[in-house]
Design a protein around this motif. Structure first.
Motif, PDB file in Angstrom:
ATOM      1  N   LYS A   1      52.790  10.820  -2.668  1.00  4.23           N
ATOM      2  CA  LYS A   1      53.974  10.423  -2.147  1.00  4.23           C
ATOM      3  C   LYS A   1      54.751  11.991  -1.763  1.00  4.23           C
ATOM      4  N   ASP A   2      54.782  12.923  -2.727  1.00  2.00           N
ATOM      5  CA  ASP A   2      55.483  14.102  -2.658  1.00  2.00           C
ATOM      6  C   ASP A   2      55.126  15.263  -3.454  1.00  2.00           C
ATOM      7  N   GLU A   3      55.559  16.425  -3.432  1.00  2.00           N
ATOM      8  CA  GLU A   3      55.053  17.299  -4.544  1.00  2.00           C
ATOM      9  C   GLU A   3      55.147  17.063  -5.877  1.00  2.00           C
ATOM     10  N   ASP A   4      56.610  16.448  -6.162  1.00  2.00           N
ATOM     11  CA  ASP A   4      56.611  15.905  -7.545  1.00  2.00           C
ATOM     12  C   ASP A   4      55.816  15.205  -7.962  1.00  2.00           C
ATOM     13  N   GLU A   5      55.137  14.268  -7.246  1.00  2.00           N
ATOM     14  CA  GLU A   5      53.997  13.316  -7.773  1.00  2.00           C
ATOM     15  C   GLU A   5      52.752  14.245  -8.124  1.00  2.00           C
ATOM     16  N   ALA A   6      52.747  14.970  -7.099  1.00  2.00           N
ATOM     17  CA  ALA A   6      51.249  16.084  -7.059  1.00  2.00           C
ATOM     18  C   ALA A   6      51.612  16.693  -8.292  1.00  2.00           C
ATOM     19  N   ILE A   7      52.481  17.282  -8.773  1.00  2.00           N
ATOM     20  CA  ILE A   7      52.682  18.033  -9.803  1.00  2.00           C
ATOM     21  C   ILE A   7      52.306  17.173 -11.319  1.00  2.00           C
ATOM     22  N   ARG A   8      52.996  15.910 -11.396  1.00  2.00           N
ATOM     23  CA  ARG A   8      52.965  15.003 -12.366  1.00  2.00           C
ATOM     24  C   ARG A   8      51.510  14.734 -12.496  1.00  2.00           C
ATOM     25  N   LEU A   9      50.827  14.418 -11.226  1.00  2.00           N
ATOM     26  CA  LEU A   9      49.297  14.112 -11.540  1.00  2.00           C
ATOM     27  C   LEU A   9      48.183  15.213 -11.854  1.00  2.00           C
ATOM     28  N   ALA A  10      48.692  16.410 -11.372  1.00  2.00           N
ATOM     29  CA  ALA A  10      48.039  17.584 -11.604  1.00  2.00           C
ATOM     30  C   ALA A  10      47.948  18.117 -13.047  1.00  2.00           C
ATOM     31  N   ASN A  11      49.239  17.746 -13.808  1.00  2.00           N
ATOM     32  CA  ASN A  11      49.482  17.920 -15.186  1.00  2.00           C
ATOM     33  C   ASN A  11      48.824  16.675 -16.113  1.00  2.00           C
ATOM     34  N   ASP A  12      48.415  15.668 -15.441  1.00  2.00           N
ATOM     35  CA  ASP A  12      47.944  14.495 -16.142  1.00  2.00           C
ATOM     36  C   ASP A  12      46.535  14.676 -16.492  1.00  2.00           C
ATOM     37  N   SER A  13      46.100  15.722 -17.314  1.00  2.00           N
ATOM     38  CA  SER A  13      44.628  15.838 -17.560  1.00  2.00           C
ATOM     39  C   SER A  13      44.949  16.558 -19.102  1.00  2.00           C
ATOM     40  N   LYS A  14      43.593  16.427 -20.001  1.00  2.00           N
ATOM     41  CA  LYS A  14      43.545  16.902 -20.934  1.00  2.00           C
ATOM     42  C   LYS A  14      43.291  18.535 -20.612  1.00  2.00           C
ATOM     43  N   TYR A  15      42.774  18.866 -19.573  1.00  2.00           N
ATOM     44  CA  TYR A  15      42.559  20.336 -19.153  1.00  2.00           C
ATOM     45  C   TYR A  15      43.570  20.987 -18.491  1.00  2.00           C
ATOM     46  N   GLY A  16      43.503  22.120 -18.858  1.00  2.00           N
ATOM     47  CA  GLY A  16      44.635  23.260 -18.229  1.00  2.00           C
ATOM     48  C   GLY A  16      44.014  24.470 -17.898  1.00  2.00           C
ATOM     49  N   LEU A  17      43.038  24.546 -16.935  1.00  2.00           N
ATOM     50  CA  LEU A  17      42.276  25.992 -16.888  1.00  2.00           C
ATOM     51  C   LEU A  17      43.047  26.732 -15.820  1.00  2.00           C
ATOM     52  N   SER A  18      42.973  26.091 -14.676  1.00  2.00           N
ATOM     53  CA  SER A  18      43.796  26.932 -13.386  1.00  2.00           C
ATOM     54  C   SER A  18      44.029  25.687 -12.555  1.00  2.00           C
ATOM     55  N   ALA A  19      44.830  26.193 -11.514  1.00  2.00           N
ATOM     56  CA  ALA A  19      45.555  25.356 -10.281  1.00  2.00           C
ATOM     57  C   ALA A  19      45.789  26.294  -9.150  1.00  2.00           C
ATOM     58  N   SER A  20      45.745  25.504  -8.064  1.00  2.00           N
ATOM     59  CA  SER A  20      46.323  26.076  -6.707  1.00  2.00           C
ATOM     60  C   SER A  20      47.102  25.137  -6.169  1.00  2.00           C
ATOM     61  N   VAL A  21      48.056  26.018  -5.270  1.00  2.00           N
ATOM     62  CA  VAL A  21      48.899  25.191  -4.445  1.00  2.00           C
ATOM     63  C   VAL A  21      48.802  25.920  -3.117  1.00  2.00           C
ATOM     64  N   PHE A  22      48.465  25.016  -1.969  1.00  2.00           N
ATOM     65  CA  PHE A  22      48.552  25.528  -0.619  1.00  2.00           C
ATOM     66  C   PHE A  22      49.767  25.047  -0.262  1.00  2.00           C
ATOM     67  N   THR A  23      50.647  26.401   0.118  1.00  2.00           N
ATOM     68  CA  THR A  23      51.805  26.187   0.929  1.00  2.00           C
ATOM     69  C   THR A  23      52.107  27.556   1.605  1.00  2.00           C
ATOM     70  N   THR A  24      52.698  27.634   2.956  1.00  2.00           N
ATOM     71  CA  THR A  24      53.088  28.931   3.311  1.00  2.00           C
ATOM     72  C   THR A  24      54.273  29.526   2.756  1.00  2.00           C
ATOM     73  N   ASP A  25      54.822  29.164   2.165  1.00  2.00           N
ATOM     74  CA  ASP A  25      56.261  29.375   1.383  1.00  2.00           C
ATOM     75  C   ASP A  25      56.140  29.760  -0.165  1.00  2.00           C
ATOM     76  N   ASP A  26      56.033  31.224  -0.296  1.00  2.00           N
ATOM     77  CA  ASP A  26      55.862  32.043  -1.510  1.00  2.00           C
ATOM     78  C   ASP A  26      56.925  31.379  -2.606  1.00  2.00           C
TER      79      ASP A  26
END
Ligand code: NAD
Length: 512
Positions: A389-414
């Motif tokens: 739905k939105d970035e908040d849901e993306a963050i929640r699902l990205a964190n919904d994992s037993k792993y936590g190696l690396s992650a990436s965010v594609f945005t033009t806004d630093d």
């Protein structure tokens, strides 16, 4: 037929393994598995050799290790050929992952090490400042065991060995049994550069050899590999009370925001999930695309995945799957996703089976977190895209994992990248890129949750192979300290006065 297979033992009963190439499955090599007795002998040799090596200055060690860069440049075709024979990866993957990164690591760490390992004078605080001086010495730990996997067999061996050697340790390198010569070449090149033979030794074998090394009485283990093996190593190190770092598996998420450059996001998603045929711990494995751009992104990704060439030969984008067990895992996960309702837009089952271990670039959509492909490490050329739905849901699902190696965010806004990064439970985060963070030696690298313990690289890189040994120097050389025996009324008064004055409101700040 398996890539690694037991064969007739040696006449004195030592186990032997045969190796086949993932391309064409032709026999390429045989190794004898080092047993616990031989590992013990190697550790004893290393301990003896380490005394002289550890006594050299960091500058001298850096000069010797630094020569490995010239040897590597001279022998790069040998390294490329060996790695390709054992893994079936493309020439570009061999150049980019194994050669360039190794050159950069050798060059970077040999430049840094003398500074990072020099005695460090640290300022004391408050009431200690006028009384004492503090010097931190960086002492070698002794003998370090480096155990490495098959996916980046040369660079992962070289990087850890170089750092451990520069810190003054002897190193026992146990490369993967799937890629023994690629890992072994790291040791060979360091010896050719001038590192004494007992100081760096290569122990060939499988889990038996690795386990013997871990419990053999070394002073640290630097392990890169799977979660299951990492857990065993943690237990064995805990029993002996020795330090260890574990660089383990991942399931790295990529978040694509509405303002992302979609062309870059699509190209990045495809390359960063499929280079090295997807067999990268830091590869993008899950993409979360916000609803408003999801369809456009998926269409772009599909076009790019369909254009990829894979198979044997020199003109492909993707090489082989490095060994049969991984191919089975990839296939099982894609089948599980299909059965649970995922759409397979392209690829989806092993191909070119007569020519070796190949899996086509595969794109999945309509995936959910009930599917293994979104929860377990796939380690193959499979990209799963989920609409959110939105970035908040993306963050929640990205964190919904037993792993936590690396992650990436594609945005033009630093600012947005930093805001999202702050909420991600991962070892590292990249904006508009992924996976290459391991090649940034300035950045501490490690995994959270099941992805690892401890960090390597970064400012503490070489120092993590040393013991930070504080030495407190006496500034005034007095006959005695006020608090030493015999205790008198004056001792008590001095202490009471110190507490009263030093921690009074006006002076508190000066005491920090
Ligand atoms: P693995 O755990 O099967 O083997 C890794 C090494 O450990 C090999 O050398 C193996 O012989 C040795 N080993 C096996 N059993 C052992 C034991 N009981 N004691 C000591 N050593 C033992 O891993 P793999 O399949 O070779 O590698 C793939 C995994 O590595 C993937 O999960 C990948 O994500 C991970 N990896 C992580 C990183 C990182 O930096 N986080 C980098 C590359 C690969």
């Amino acid at each position: 037929m398996a890539i690694v297979q037991p064969i007739e033992p040696t006449s004195d009963g030592r186990r032997r393994l045969s190796l086949r190439s993932p391309i064409g499955r032709a026999p390429i090599d045989e190794i004898t598995v080092m047993n616990a007795g031989e590992v013990q002998e190697a550790i004893a040799r290393a301990r003896e050799a380490q005394r002289l090596w550890g006594a050299r200055s960091p500058e001298e060690r850096a000069r010797i290790v630094g020569r490995a860069l010239d040897v590597l440049l001279r022998r790069q075709e040998d390294v490329i050929a060996t790695v390709r024979r054992e893994t079936g990866k493309t020439r570009v993957d061999a150049l980019a992952i194994e050669i360039i990164s190794s050159c950069d690591f050798i060059n970077y760490w040999t430049g840094r090490a003398p500074k990072d390992l020099a005695d460090e004078k640290r300022k004391m605080h408050g009431y200690l400042k006028p009384l004492r001086k503090l010097v931190i010495q960086y002492q070698p730990l002794g003998v370090v065991g480096v155990i490495t996997p098959w996916n980046g067999p040369f660079v992962l061996s070289m990087n850890a060995c170089v750092q451990a050697l520069l810190a003054g340790n002897a190193v026992l390198l146990k490369p993967s049994e799937v890629t023994p010569r690629s890992g072994g070449l790291a040791g060979e090149i360091l010896i050719e550069a001038g590192v004494p033979e007992g100081v760096i030794q290569v122990l060939h074998g499988d889990g038996e050899t690795g386990a013997a090394l871990v419990s053999g009485g070394v002073d640290k283990i630097a392990f890169t590999g799977s979660v299951a093996t990492g857990r065993k190593i943690a237990v064995a190190c805990a029993e002996q009370l020795i330090p260890y770092t574990l660089e383990l598996g991942g399931k790295d998420p990529m978040i694509v925001c509405e303002d992302a450059n979609l062309e870059r996001a699509a190209a990045g998603a495809v390359y960063l999930s499929m280079f090295n045929t997807g067999q990268v711990c830091l590869a993008v494995e899950r993409v979360y695309a916000v609803e408003s751009i999801a369809d456009a992104l998926i269409e772009k990704i599909r076009e790019k995945v369909e254009a990829l060439r894979y198979g044997p030969g020199d003109d492909t984008d993707l090489g082989a799957i490095f060994w049969d067990r991984q191919l089975e895992i990839i296939d099982r996960q894609v089948q599980d996703a299909r059965e649970k309702g995922a759409k397979v837009l392209t690829g989806g089952k092993p191909a070119l089976t007569d020519e070796g271990l190949f899996y086509p670039p595969t794109l999945l959509t309509d995936v959910t977190h009930d599917m293994d492909v979104m929860r377990e490490e796939t380690f193959g050329p499979v990209l799963a895209v989920m609409r959110v739905k939105d970035e908040d849901e993306a963050i929640r699902l990205a964190n919904d994992s037993k792993y936590g190696l690396s992650a990436s965010v594609f945005t033009t806004d630093d600012d947005k990248a930093l805001r999202i990064a702050r909420q991600l439970v991962s070892g590292t985060v990249m904006q508009n890129d992924a996976a290459t963070i391991y090649g940034v030696p300035e950045a501490p690298f490690g995994g959270r949750k099941h992805s690892g313990v401890g960090q390597v690289n970064g400012q503490q890189g070489v120092r993590s192979y040393a013991y930070a040994h504080p030495v407190v120097l006496d500034r005034w050389k007095l006959d005695r300290e006020d608090i030493w025996f015999p205790l008198t009324e004056r001792t008590t008064k001095t202490l009471e006065k110190t507490i009263e004055i030093a921690f009074s409101r006006p002076l508190r700040r000066l005491m920090r």
